[in-house]
Design a protein around this motif. Structure first.
Motif, PDB file in Angstrom:
ATOM      1  N   ASP A 219       0.817  -1.216   0.000  1.00  0.00           N
ATOM      2  CA  ASP A 219       0.000   0.000   0.000  1.00  0.00           C
ATOM      3  C   ASP A 219       0.850   1.266   0.000  1.00  0.00           C
ATOM      4  O   ASP A 219       0.404   2.320  -0.478  1.00  0.00           O
ATOM      5  N   SER A 220       2.062   1.173   0.560  1.00  0.00           N
ATOM      6  CA  SER A 220       2.912   2.361   0.636  1.00  0.00           C
ATOM      7  C   SER A 220       3.680   2.632  -0.650  1.00  0.00           C
ATOM      8  O   SER A 220       4.126   3.768  -0.882  1.00  0.00           O
ATOM      9  N   LEU A 221       3.854   1.627  -1.497  1.00  0.00           N
ATOM     10  CA  LEU A 221       4.701   1.795  -2.682  1.00  0.00           C
ATOM     11  C   LEU A 221       4.184   2.846  -3.664  1.00  0.00           C
ATOM     12  O   LEU A 221       4.992   3.609  -4.218  1.00  0.00           O
ATOM     13  N   PRO A 222       2.867   2.928  -3.955  1.00  0.00           N
ATOM     14  CA  PRO A 222       2.425   4.015  -4.849  1.00  0.00           C
ATOM     15  C   PRO A 222       2.787   5.395  -4.297  1.00  0.00           C
ATOM     16  O   PRO A 222       3.196   6.283  -5.061  1.00  0.00           O
ATOM     17  N   GLY A 223       2.647   5.587  -2.991  1.00  0.00           N
ATOM     18  CA  GLY A 223       3.042   6.864  -2.388  1.00  0.00           C
ATOM     19  C   GLY A 223       4.536   7.102  -2.499  1.00  0.00           C
ATOM     20  O   GLY A 223       4.991   8.226  -2.761  1.00  0.00           O
ATOM     21  N   ILE A 224       5.336   6.028  -2.299  1.00  0.00           N
ATOM     22  CA  ILE A 224       6.784   6.152  -2.445  1.00  0.00           C
ATOM     23  C   ILE A 224       7.130   6.488  -3.897  1.00  0.00           C
ATOM     24  O   ILE A 224       8.064   7.264  -4.170  1.00  0.00           O
TER      25      ILE A 224
END
Length: 289
Positions: free
Chosen positions: A170-175
């Motif tokens: 879930d954090s990868l798109p934000g990263i």
């Protein structure tokens, strides 16, 4: 094997579509974007995941790419094992199975079912439950409640690595957005330069967003979903063991107790009654011989 095919299909579809659009593959090798996304993803994983959970997650990921061990043959072995243990206890008394459940790895009964014996947690679950039956002071109702509580604890423990991997996914798109913003910052420093250089920097920045979304929805999230499905299969084994043990604790005949276990098996993994009966009869003949 199916998971490996799925990963290859994802890679082939993405790169194949990019090639059909005459996309230059060199632009995808924006190593600065790879360092930002992969490094930040690993860092967030280390920060958010306790050591034991991280260890379980790393141990569970390779299993996704192997065939599921919870097939029809394994469940048939489980039913035969339960029948043999129950039959021994009924014929020779409960004390006759004590040595088998105290040292399963040395038991001649357990050794006949190496696939089940290789599952340490399932062996421990079965042995502990039968030890409780041997004590004799716990009612079948209380025994069932105790086993359900143990299954729930195991379920929660197995769900933690899946949740940790989903958090990273879930954090990868934000990263990826962070990497893209940093790429735009670099681009802004080149506004006075050649247009080709500006285009190169913008392309590299967009690769960051692309990588974040692809790694999340194309790889990590599907792997986490597969791990969750594997956990469900393993819990199905515990439910079958629980059903058979509780039926045995109610002093039902061995074949009937094993039938309770068979009924708790779901999907295509459940052997038919005649198949189970024939296997149990063969087990009885082997034990007699």
């Amino acid at each position: 094997m199916v998971a490996i095919v799925g990963i290859l299909v994802v890679i082939a579809a993405v790169l194949g579509g990019f090639a059909m659009a005459n996309g230059p593959f060199g632009v995808l090798l924006a190593w600065s974007e790879w360092v930002i996304i992969v490094g930040t993803g690993l860092g967030t994983m280390l920060v958010s995941t306790p050591g034991p959970v991280l260890k379980s997650m790393l141990a569970g990921i390779p299993k996704v790419f192997k065939p599921s061990p919870f097939d029809r043959a394994l469940y048939l072995d489980v039913l035969r094992l339960l029948f043999e243990l129950f039959q021994t206890a009924r014929r020779d008394g409960l004390i006759a199975i004590e040595s088998h459940i105290e040292r399963p790895e040395e038991s001649e009964i357990f050794k006949r079912y190496p696939r089940f014996l290789a599952n340490h947690h399932a062996v421990e679950f079965l042995s502990d439950a039968l030890r409780t039956v041997l004590v004799g002071s716990v009612s079948a109702f209380d025994l069932e409640a105790m086993l359900e509580a143990e299954i729930e604890v195991h379920h929660d423990s197995a769900a933690q690595p899946v949740s940790a991997l989903n958090r990273v996914a879930d954090s990868l798109p934000g990263i990826g957005i962070v990497a893209a913003v940093l790429g735009i910052v670099v681009t802004m420093q080149s506004l006075g330069g050649p247009i080709e250089e500006i285009g190169h920097h913008v392309g590299a920045a967009l690769v960051g967003t692309f990588l974040g979304i692809l790694l999340s929805y194309g790889f990590l999230a599907p792997i986490a979903a597969n791990m969750e499905a594997r956990n469900g299969e393993e819990h199905g084994l515990y439910f079958a063991l629980k059903a058979g043990i509780v039926a045995f604790a109610k002093n039902l005949p061995p074949m009937v107790a094993v039938e309770f276990a068979r009924k708790a098996i779901t999907g295509d993994s459940r052997p038919g009654f005649l198949e189970m009966e024939a296997a149990c009869k063969a087990t009885r003949k082997e034990a007699a011989a």
